[in-house]
Design an enzyme around this catalytic site. Structure first.
Site, short mmCIF file in Angstrom:
data_model
loop_
_atom_site.label_atom_id
_atom_site.label_comp_id
_atom_site.label_asym_id
_atom_site.label_seq_id
_atom_site.Cartn_x
_atom_site.Cartn_y
_atom_site.Cartn_z
N HIS A 231 -13.34 -21.64 -8.34
CA HIS A 231 -13.23 -22.56 -7.06
C HIS A 231 -14.27 -22.06 -6.30
O HIS A 231 -14.77 -23.06 -5.34
CB HIS A 231 -11.98 -22.49 -6.15
N ASP B 262 -15.30 -27.62 -7.18
CA ASP B 262 -14.09 -28.32 -6.20
C ASP B 262 -13.07 -29.23 -7.17
O ASP B 262 -13.56 -29.27 -8.36
CB ASP B 262 -14.79 -28.98 -5.10
#
Length: 198
Positions: free
Chosen positions: A168, A172
């Protein structure tokens, strides 16, 4: 269902022409390669030493192969240029080398993305672990009969759960979901892969 039908319809002819069985992995590898090119951040990695994102203009997919002592992950190189037969032959070759203990370190390094098929062991859901420095791994799970709505009616359908584990810091949710939806769409309509309409 469409992929299963395609495989059932052509598996004997495919084996006769190419000398290798037509499995499901080649479709997932090709679909992933197409999705990785469409969403290149999934195929990239973070170079933390130089504080930069490194993009790849090629797709090298690590594919988990079972051996008696666990798993190894040989790398299919330049998958974007391979067809289904090339992929199936390469996976078969790697499987033979893995079982005989003849896989080399270079054959297991340098992948830009990994596909793990826990479904071969019956897994319905799971979270595969990222193989650094890669930024994502696709987990395929077992095909199970599940109730599914088709044209407004509930039917028993063969369903496979897919999971994308991703870093992450780099990727995204929007990009991850875009990638997964593209893979799903190509698997649900595999003619698009064969006709190079991905």
């Amino acid at each position: 269902t469409n992929l299963m039908n395609l495989r059932s319809q052509y598996k004997d002819e495919f084996l006769e022409k190419h000398g290798v069985k037509l499995g499901f992995m080649s479709a997932f590898v090709k679909a992933s390669a197409s999705a990785l090119q469409a969403v290149p951040i999934i195929n990239a990695y973070m170079d933390t030493d130089n504080n930069e994102i490194v993009y790849h203009d090629y797709v090298d997919i690590s594919v988990a192969v079972a051996i008696p002592t666990g798993l190894v992950v040989p790398v299919l190189r330049d998958v974007q240029d391979m067809n289904f037969a090339d992929i199936e032959k390469s996976i078969g070759n790697f499987a033979e080398k893995a079982k005989s203990g003849n896989l080399s370190i270079p054959e297991m390094t340098g992948g830009t993305f990994t596909i793990s098929n826990g479904g071969t062991y019956g897994s319905w859901m799971g979270t595969p672990i990222i193989n650094p420095p890669q930024s994502a791994v696709l987990g395929m799970h077992a095909v199970k009969q599940k109730p599914w709505v088709v044209n407004g009616k509930i039917e028993a359908r063969p369903i496979m759960a897919l999971a994308l584990t991703y870093d992450h810091r780099l990727i995204d949710g929007k990009d991850a979901v875009t990638f997964l939806v593209k893979v799903r769409n190509l698997i649900e309509d595999p003619q698009r892969l064969v006709l190079d309409l991905a």
